[in-house]
Design a protein around this motif. Structure first.
Motif, PDB file in Angstrom:
ATOM      1  N   LEU A 189       0.843  -1.199   0.000  1.00  0.00           N
ATOM      2  CA  LEU A 189       0.000   0.000   0.000  1.00  0.00           C
ATOM      3  C   LEU A 189       0.876   1.247   0.000  1.00  0.00           C
ATOM      4  N   CYS A 230      -3.102   0.216  -4.067  1.00  0.00           N
ATOM      5  CA  CYS A 230      -2.430  -1.087  -3.999  1.00  0.00           C
ATOM      6  C   CYS A 230      -1.473  -1.221  -5.180  1.00  0.00           C
ATOM      7  N   GLY A 271      -7.043   1.247  -2.655  1.00  0.00           N
ATOM      8  CA  GLY A 271      -6.088   0.250  -2.185  1.00  0.00           C
ATOM      9  C   GLY A 271      -6.583  -0.594  -1.034  1.00  0.00           C
ATOM     10  N   ILE A 304      -6.860  -4.659  -1.132  1.00  0.00           N
ATOM     11  CA  ILE A 304      -5.974  -5.510  -0.349  1.00  0.00           C
ATOM     12  C   ILE A 304      -6.721  -6.232   0.776  1.00  0.00           C
TER      13      ILE A 304
END
Length: 557
Positions: free
Chosen positions: A235, A244, A294, A298
C-alpha cells in the motif's frame, strides 16, 4: 574396606522418559479432521492428504523443522565489496520445508483446482502446521494475493501460472526464468499498524507499460514478511489516495528493484521465517486496481490470511494435543501412567474437545471459500472469518500452555522431540496478532452484521439458518442460540463485541460438532462450554463426560 563407586558415566539408568512421537501419518491418525472433511466434501479423494500426512510426520521432516528454527535467517545487506545486495540466507532445511509445502499445493495451487480444492488445501495447511508453522508465512501470502492480483490483468496473466505451480525455486532472478514463484505483502508502517490509512509511503506515477501504470515508491514498511519472495502487494499513497501496488524484487530486465532490507525482526517465535523492516528508495511498482481503492483491493487478501490464521492455530493445537497424549501414555507418576490419573484424563479430554471444535469451525469457514458463487456461503464467509480468527487464535495460547503442563519441565525445554512444545508455545500468539488482533476482529464482526447480499438477505438471517439444524438437540445450545439471535436483532454495543464473537464461535462449533462428531463429543462440548458454569480453564469437564471416548478419538495412534 573401601567403598565401591559406580563409574562416573553410569550414575543412573534413564527410565520413565516418553519416546518421541515420530514416523506417523498426521492425516490418517486425525479422526476429527477426517470426519469433518468427509461431511463437508463427501467422496473427496484423500490420497493427496494421506501423502502429505506421511511427509509431515516423517522423522526427516521433523529434523528439518528443528534445524530451520535453530538456524535463523541471516541478512546480507552488502557483499564483501560493499555493493548493496539485500539478500536473506536461509538454512537448507528451510528450503526443504518450503519445497514440500509448495509441492503439496499449499500456496496458490487451490486457485487452479476444481471443486473442493480450497477444502483440501485447508486440511493440508493444518497438517503442515503441525510439522512447522513459520515457513507457511510466504505460503499463506502467496495463496492470499493470487485473487487480489486480478486487479492488474497483464501481471495476473503472466504470474498466475507461476503462483499456482508446484515447483519451488528460491533463486533471486526474474520471474520469467522461474517455473514457480512466491509473493508477500507490505502494509504496516511505524506510525500505524491496523490503521493502514495512516500510511505515508508515497507513489509517483511515471509511465504506462505493458504491465499497466508504473509508479516510483518512496517510504518504508515496519513489518514486511518474507522479504525473499519474488514480489509483493503493498500500500502507498498515490494522488487519488491509498492504493495497492505490485512490487517485484527483480525487475523484468534483471535489475534489482530499489527495495532495501534494513534489518530482520527478532521475534518471540516464528524463527524460521524472515520478517523485516524495509525502505523503498524509488522502487518500481505497478498499480493493482484503481487509484485510491487500495484498502478494498488488499482487504480481499487480508480475509484469506485471516482464514489461514485460524487454520494455522488449529494445526498447532492438534500438534500440542498429540504431544501431550503421547507423553501421558508413557510417562508414569505415583505408580500409574499419567493417562490413567482421573484429573489428567479430564485435562486431556478437555484439550481434545477444544482441538476438535477448532477443526470444526476452521473447516466450516474453509467450505465457505470453496463455494464462491453461493449467496449463503458468501455471507458465512463474511461473518465467520473474523469470528474464527478471533476465537480460535485467542484460545491457542491458553491451550498450548495447558498442553505444556502435561509434559511438565520436559515441555519447557527447547531440545529434543519434546522441544517442539516450546516452539508451539512461542508460535501461538502470532496468529492472534497478525492480520488484526482481537479488537479488530470483534469490530469487523459488528460491521459484518450490517451486510446484506444482492437478494436483501443479511448476515444475521444467514447465521440463524446455519445454526437452526442443531436446535432441539441440547438445552444449553438452544438457550445460547436464542439469546444470540435476540442480541444481534436488538443491536450490540462495541463494548460487547468480544463477547458476541465468542458466543457466535461457540454456537457454530456446537452446530458443526452435532453434525459430524459423535454424540458424546457434542454433549461434552455443550455441557462444558454452554452450560453456564464454564471456568475457561481446561480440565473442568462434567463427571458424566465420556472421557474414554473423547481421548481415544484424539489419540495419534
Amino acid at each position: 574396606m573401601k567403598p565401591s563407586f559406580a563409574p562416573l558415566d553410569q550414575t543412573h539408568e534413564v527410565i520413565n522418559q516418553s519416546a518421541p512421537l515420530s514416523g506417523y501419518n498426521l492425516f490418517t491418525t486425525n479422526r476429527p479432521l477426517r470426519d469433518a472433511l468427509a461431511f463437508h466434501s463427501p467422496g473427496h479423494d484423500d490420497a493427496p492428504l494421506r501423502a502429505l500426512g506421511e511427509t509431515a510426520g516423517a522423522a526427516e521432516m521433523q529434523q528439518h523443522a528443528r534445524l530451520a528454527n535453530v538456524h535463523a535467517p541471516l541478512l546480507h545487506s552488502h557483499d564483501r565489496f560493499g555493493r548493496r545486495v539485500d539478500q536473506v540466507e536461509f538454512h537448507p532445511s528451510y528450503h526443504a520445508l518450503m519445497s514440500a509445502a509448495v509441492r503439496h499445493g499449499l500456496h496458490g495451487s487451490a486457485w487452479a483446482g476444481g471443486p473442493g480444492a480450497h477444502m483440501e488445501r485447508a486440511a493440508g495447511f493444518m497438517l503442515f502446521t503441525e510439522l512447522e508453522a513459520s515457513v507457511l508465512c510466504p505460503v499463506s501470502m502467496t495463496y492470499a494475493v493470487t485473487p487480489a492480483l486480478r486487479g492488474n490483468a497483464p501481471v495476473f496473466s503472466e504470474w498466475f501460472p507461476r503462483l499456482t505451480s508446484t515447483g519451488y525455486d528460491p533463486r533471486l532472478v526474474p520471474a520469467a526464468q522461474k517455473a514457480g514463484v512466491t509473493m508477500g505483502m507490505g502494509m504496516t508502517e511505524k506510525q500505524g499498524g491496523s490503521d493502514v490509512r495512516a500510511n505515508t509511503t508515497q507513489a509517483t506515477f511515471e509511465e504506462t507499460t505493458p504491465w499497466g501504470r508504473r509508479y516510483r515508491l518512496v517510504g518504508h514498511k515496519w513489518f514486511f514478511s518474507a522479504p525473499m519472495c519474488d514480489a509483493f502487494l503493498v500500500l502507498a499513497q498515490a494522488p487519488a489516495g491509498l492504493s495497492c501496488f505490485f512490487l517485484p524484487r527483480v525487475l523484468p530486465d534483471g535489475a534489482m528493484n530499489a527495495l532495501r532490507i534494513q534489518r530482520l525482526k527478532d521475534k518471540l517465535g516464528n524463527k524460521a521465517n524472515a520478517s523485516s523492516e524495509v525502505e523503498f528508495a524509488g522502487a518500481q511498482a505497478w498499480l493493482v486496481g484503481e487509484e485510491g481503492r487500495g484498502v478494498p483491493q488488499i482487504l480481499e487478501m487480508g480475509t484469506l490470511t485471516r482464514l489461514d490464521c485460524a487454520l494455522g492455530t488449529t494445526g498447532l493445537m492438534r500438534q500440542a494435543l498429540v504431544l501431550a497424549l503421547n507423553h501421558a501414555s508413557q510417562r508414569k507418576a505415583f505408580g500409574y501412567r499419567l493417562l490413567e490419573h482421573p484429573l489428567m484424563r479430564n485435562v486431556l479430554a478437555d484439550l481434545a474437545l477444544e482441538s476438535e471444535a477448532a477443526v470444526a469451525l476452521s473447516l466450516r469457514l474453509a467450505r465457505a471459500f470453496d463455494r464462491q458463487d453461493d449467496a449463503h456461503e458468501a455471507l458465512m464467509r463474511r461473518v465467520l472469518t473474523p469470528v474464527a480468527k478471533y476465537w480460535i487464535c485467542k484460545r491457542g495460547s491458553m491451550f498450548s500452555q495447558e498442553a505444556m503442563e502435561c509434559l511438565g519441565g520436559n515441555g519447557y525445554v527447547e531440545e529434543g522431540g519434546e522441544g517442539v512444545m516450546a516452539r508451539i508455545y512461542r508460535e501461538m500468539p502470532l496468529n492472534s496478532i497478525w492480520e488484526g488482533a482481537g479488537n479488530i476482529m470483534a469490530l469487523d464482526l459488528l460491521r459484518a452484521l450490517k451486510k446484506r447480499d444482492d437478494r436483501g438477505q443479511d448476515v444475521a438471517a444467514a447465521l440463524a439458518a446455519e445454526l437452526d439444524p442443531a436446535r432441539g438437540s441440547q438445552p444449553g445450545y438452544d438457550r445460547l442460540v436464542a439469546s444470540l439471535l435476540t442480541r444481534i436483532d436488538d443491536g450490540v454495543e462495541e463494548t460487547e463485541a468480544r463477547r458476541l464473537a465468542q458466543d457466535v464461535a461457540l454456537a457454530v462449533q456446537a452446530a458443526m460438532l452435532r453434525r459430524h462428531a459423535p454424540d458424546f463429543v457434542f454433549e461434552a462440548f455443550c455441557a462444558s462450554r454452554l452450560g453456564g458454569d464454564w471456568g475457561h480453564a481446561f480440565g473442568t469437564l462434567p463427571l458424566a463426560s465420556n472421557f474414554d471416548g473423547i481421548i481415544a478419538r484424539a489419540m495419534p495412534y
